[in-house]
Design an enzyme around this catalytic site. Structure first.
Site, PDB file in Angstrom:
ATOM      1  N   ALA A   1       0.837  -1.199   0.000  1.00 46.31           N
ATOM      2  CA  ALA A   1       0.000   0.000   0.000  1.00 46.31           C
ATOM      3  C   ALA A   1       0.877   1.256   0.000  1.00 46.31           C
ATOM      4  CB  ALA A   1      -0.966  -0.038   1.179  1.00 46.31           C
ATOM      5  N   SER A   2       0.624   2.172   0.922  1.00 39.16           N
ATOM      6  CA  SER A   2       1.329   3.459   0.920  1.00 39.16           C
ATOM      7  C   SER A   2       2.797   3.357   1.302  1.00 39.16           C
ATOM      8  CB  SER A   2       0.630   4.444   1.860  1.00 39.16           C
ATOM      9  OG  SER A   2      -0.600   4.850   1.316  1.00 39.16           O
ATOM     10  N   GLY A   3       3.249   2.186   1.705  1.00 38.49           N
ATOM     11  CA  GLY A   3       4.683   2.005   1.903  1.00 38.49           C
ATOM     12  C   GLY A   3       5.467   2.334   0.651  1.00 38.49           C
TER      13      GLY A   3
END
Length: 324
Positions: A53-55
């Site tokens: 995801a936003s990683g």
């Protein structure tokens, strides 16, 4: 924390994923739990690839900063100078630095300041989102929330805009820019952008509860990730990434990347250029949470210790991450 305690938390929470601790590349704890594919009973392993995801925003930031290093962009380059007539609601004074630090104030197609359910559908025709340019209709039509530089306001769309700016300044597609400028120098050989509708056998399917059953997230996320999230990786590759970053193998000015630019008291953290920072120590973090994916990796540059949790459920990673 002893392994037995982590095992207990995993059992109590139904954790599905990988927990990992290493110090300077030497593994101190690594264990997989749950299933990568529940339909066929395929278990997760420590080598399973997970969507983070936003990683992925940290990788986008580094690709952009490598273009800054090479002179193709500047931190004060305005988005408008490369957008032309696209996305007319983005203010003329919004810069690359504003976008990197979530201080641009632009309207967001996926606004995390609005209360929603993780099982909601946001993006419409997920199968059409295979390029950064394909996101333009999603990004358009969202009025600014505040003036550029006024405050921190987490913005997913801002990182898609960064991917678009990187493409236009760098002359290559976003995925290739990240592969060449981040993944390759970091030695992340098992990290890549995977289509959700043709995941390879070593990748975990993302699950979320829908209508009383666990279903895959294939309709909830873009079929192919771009600047704001969704790359697939392993715990070992994340460990390699942190070592490469702080060795200067990806960008030269690591200190500028992790220099605090914003206080984010509501999260008890600070923010640099694409990276979360501990509120009072030098620990640097990548964090991701989306439909059928949750991820947190924290790296202490002084001891070289990395603590990583990857999960193919949401928000399955958090109890384990707090325990490591």
């Amino acid at each position: 924390m002893p392994q037995a305690d982590i095992d207990k938390i995993a059992e109590e929470t139904g954790f599905s994923g990988v927990a990992w601790i290493d110090r300077a590349g030497e593994i101190e704890f690594a264990k997989a739990y749950g299933a990568a594919n529940r339909t066929y009973g395929v278990p997760n392993t420590v080598d399973t690839r997970f969507g983070i995801a936003s990683g992925s925003k940290g990788f986008t930031a580094l690709a952009v900063l490598s273009l800054v290093r090479d002179g193709a962009l500047k931190l004060d380059t305005t988005a408008r100078s490369l957008l032309g007539k696209d996305l007319p609601l983005i203010a003329d004074d919004v810069t690359v630095e504003h976008l990197l630090t979530h201080t641009s104030g632009i309207g967001d197609y996926l606004d995390e300041e609005v209360e929603t359910d993780i099982t909601d559908y946001f993006i419409g025709a997920a199968h059409e989102l295979t390029t950064t340019e394909a996101f333009l209709p999603l990004l358009d039509g969202h009025p600014a929330k505040f003036r550029a530089g006024e405050r921190f306001g987490y913005c997913n769309g801002g990182f898609v805009v960064l991917a678009l700016l990187a493409e236009r300044a760098g002359g290559s597609g976003y995925h290739d820019l990240v592969r060449e400028r981040v993944l390759r120098p970091a030695g992340m050989t098992r990290t890549d952008f995977l289509r959700s509708d043709e995941l390879p056998a070593d990748a975990a399917v993302g699950y979320l509860p829908l209508d009383g059953v666990n279903r895959s997230n294939v309709f909830h996320l873009p079929v192919l990730a771009t600047g704001d999230g969704g790359i697939h990786t392993t715990a070992a590759d994340i460990s390699a990434f942190w070592r490469a970053l702080f060795a200067g193998d990806i960008v030269d000015s690591v200190e500028e990347v992790v220099r605090p630019r914003c206080a984010v008291p509501q999260e008890s953290m600070r923010y640099g250029l694409g990276f979360w920072l501990h509120e009072s120590t030098d620990t640097v973090m990548l964090v991701g949470y989306d439909a059928g994916a949750s991820f947190k990796s924290a790296h202490d540059p002084h001891t070289g210790t990395t603590r990583t949790v990857l999960s193919n459920t949401s928000p399955g990673a958090w109890p384990i991450a707090r325990a490591l």
